[in-house]
Design a protein around this motif. Sequence first.
Motif, PDB file in Angstrom:
ATOM      1  N   ILE A  45       0.746  -1.094  -0.054  1.00 40.82           N
ATOM      2  CA  ILE A  45       0.015  -0.178   0.019  1.00 40.82           C
ATOM      3  C   ILE A  45       0.806   1.186  -0.124  1.00 40.82           C
ATOM      4  O   ILE A  45       1.706   1.573   0.975  1.00 40.82           O
ATOM      5  CB  ILE A  45      -0.958  -0.009   1.085  1.00 40.82           C
ATOM      6  CG1 ILE A  45      -2.040  -1.220   1.210  1.00 40.82           C
ATOM      7  CG2 ILE A  45      -1.890   1.207   1.407  1.00 40.82           C
ATOM      8  CD1 ILE A  45      -2.594  -1.440   2.277  1.00 40.82           C
ATOM      9  N   TRP A  46       0.869   2.059  -1.149  1.00 38.92           N
ATOM     10  CA  TRP A  46       1.768   3.180  -1.077  1.00 38.92           C
ATOM     11  C   TRP A  46       0.928   4.589  -1.397  1.00 38.92           C
ATOM     12  O   TRP A  46      -0.172   4.656  -1.935  1.00 38.92           O
ATOM     13  CB  TRP A  46       2.596   2.956  -2.598  1.00 38.92           C
ATOM     14  CG  TRP A  46       3.605   1.805  -2.607  1.00 38.92           C
ATOM     15  CD1 TRP A  46       3.423   0.955  -2.959  1.00 38.92           C
ATOM     16  CD2 TRP A  46       4.750   2.216  -2.211  1.00 38.92           C
ATOM     17  NE1 TRP A  46       4.638   0.147  -2.982  1.00 38.92           N
ATOM     18  CE2 TRP A  46       5.688   0.896  -2.341  1.00 38.92           C
ATOM     19  CE3 TRP A  46       5.606   3.293  -1.763  1.00 38.92           C
ATOM     20  CZ2 TRP A  46       7.008   0.814  -1.962  1.00 38.92           C
ATOM     21  CZ3 TRP A  46       6.671   3.105  -1.614  1.00 38.92           C
ATOM     22  CH2 TRP A  46       7.386   1.807  -1.470  1.00 38.92           C
ATOM     23  N   ALA A  53       0.394  10.690   3.976  1.00 37.77           N
ATOM     24  CA  ALA A  53       1.137   9.760   4.737  1.00 37.77           C
ATOM     25  C   ALA A  53       1.519   9.839   5.936  1.00 37.77           C
ATOM     26  O   ALA A  53       1.581   9.332   6.881  1.00 37.77           O
ATOM     27  CB  ALA A  53       2.262   9.492   3.760  1.00 37.77           C
ATOM     28  N   LEU A  54       1.801  11.335   6.411  1.00 34.28           N
ATOM     29  CA  LEU A  54       2.353  11.838   7.583  1.00 34.28           C
ATOM     30  C   LEU A  54       1.279  11.544   8.559  1.00 34.28           C
ATOM     31  O   LEU A  54       1.658  11.358   9.667  1.00 34.28           O
ATOM     32  CB  LEU A  54       2.882  13.340   7.385  1.00 34.28           C
ATOM     33  CG  LEU A  54       4.370  13.160   6.611  1.00 34.28           C
ATOM     34  CD1 LEU A  54       4.634  14.676   6.287  1.00 34.28           C
ATOM     35  CD2 LEU A  54       5.581  12.415   7.240  1.00 34.28           C
ATOM     36  N   GLN A  94       5.922  -3.582   6.330  1.00 33.96           N
ATOM     37  CA  GLN A  94       4.579  -3.383   6.952  1.00 33.96           C
ATOM     38  C   GLN A  94       4.675  -2.351   8.197  1.00 33.96           C
ATOM     39  O   GLN A  94       3.666  -1.838   8.609  1.00 33.96           O
ATOM     40  CB  GLN A  94       3.950  -4.684   7.309  1.00 33.96           C
ATOM     41  CG  GLN A  94       3.856  -5.711   6.220  1.00 33.96           C
ATOM     42  CD  GLN A  94       2.986  -4.973   5.048  1.00 33.96           C
ATOM     43  OE1 GLN A  94       1.970  -4.626   5.285  1.00 33.96           O
ATOM     44  NE2 GLN A  94       3.393  -5.177   3.824  1.00 33.96           N
ATOM     45  N   SER A  95       5.940  -2.199   8.713  1.00 38.30           N
ATOM     46  CA  SER A  95       5.988  -1.579   9.802  1.00 38.30           C
ATOM     47  C   SER A  95       6.263  -0.063   9.568  1.00 38.30           C
ATOM     48  O   SER A  95       6.374   0.733  10.445  1.00 38.30           O
ATOM     49  CB  SER A  95       7.199  -1.967  10.798  1.00 38.30           C
ATOM     50  OG  SER A  95       8.338  -1.635  10.052  1.00 38.30           O
ATOM     51  N   LEU A  99       5.554   5.916   1.021  1.00 35.95           N
ATOM     52  CA  LEU A  99       5.189   6.782   0.287  1.00 35.95           C
ATOM     53  C   LEU A  99       5.927   6.936  -1.097  1.00 35.95           C
ATOM     54  O   LEU A  99       7.061   6.784  -0.915  1.00 35.95           O
ATOM     55  CB  LEU A  99       5.324   8.153   1.082  1.00 35.95           C
ATOM     56  CG  LEU A  99       5.346   9.482   0.350  1.00 35.95           C
ATOM     57  CD1 LEU A  99       3.664   9.748  -0.283  1.00 35.95           C
ATOM     58  CD2 LEU A  99       5.939  10.688   0.799  1.00 35.95           C
ATOM     59  N   LYS A 100       5.463   6.894  -2.087  1.00 32.41           N
ATOM     60  CA  LYS A 100       5.986   6.875  -3.344  1.00 32.41           C
ATOM     61  C   LYS A 100       5.746   8.024  -4.122  1.00 32.41           C
ATOM     62  O   LYS A 100       4.697   8.659  -4.194  1.00 32.41           O
ATOM     63  CB  LYS A 100       5.342   5.667  -4.449  1.00 32.41           C
ATOM     64  CG  LYS A 100       5.978   5.440  -5.650  1.00 32.41           C
ATOM     65  CD  LYS A 100       5.491   4.219  -6.396  1.00 32.41           C
ATOM     66  CE  LYS A 100       4.137   3.915  -6.381  1.00 32.41           C
ATOM     67  NZ  LYS A 100       3.693   2.754  -7.165  1.00 32.41           N
TER      68      LYS A 100
END
Length: 155
Positions: A45-46, A53-54, A94-95, A99-100
Amino acid sequence: MGILFFCLFLVGGYADEKSKSSNINTLTQKTQKKEVALSAFDKLIWETDMDHALDRAKKEHKNVMVMVEDPSCTWCIKMKKGALSDPRVIDKLQSYILLKVERSDKKTAKRIKDFSGAVPSFYFMHPDQELFESVVGYFVTEDFLGYLNDIDEEN
């Protein structure tokens, strides 16, 4: 003599068609292999929006791993097909909130401290956007996995 020439012409044409068919099959097989290899990477999941994301990282109490890439970058593609498609790496990732960012997204790229423009680049940051680790370039699976293990031990 005319019949012999005609037969050679037909056999030659058949060989050309068979060769074209073989080339098409080879290309199709290569495309299918590429799609299969990238599918493991694509299952990750990107996020594509830095603020989102933040925010997720804050809510989920995770750090962020930013991958800066270029869709036409050979080394980015190899990284996706190799290390980033390996189940052990996927498990480690996973941890993180992933972000792409495309190199062409100048607005977001400017927000990444120390981004030099080189791809692929990986930046590890806390939810407050404080950068704590970065690495630039292509890595084989074992090296990238070792790098992730080192980061986990340090943080």
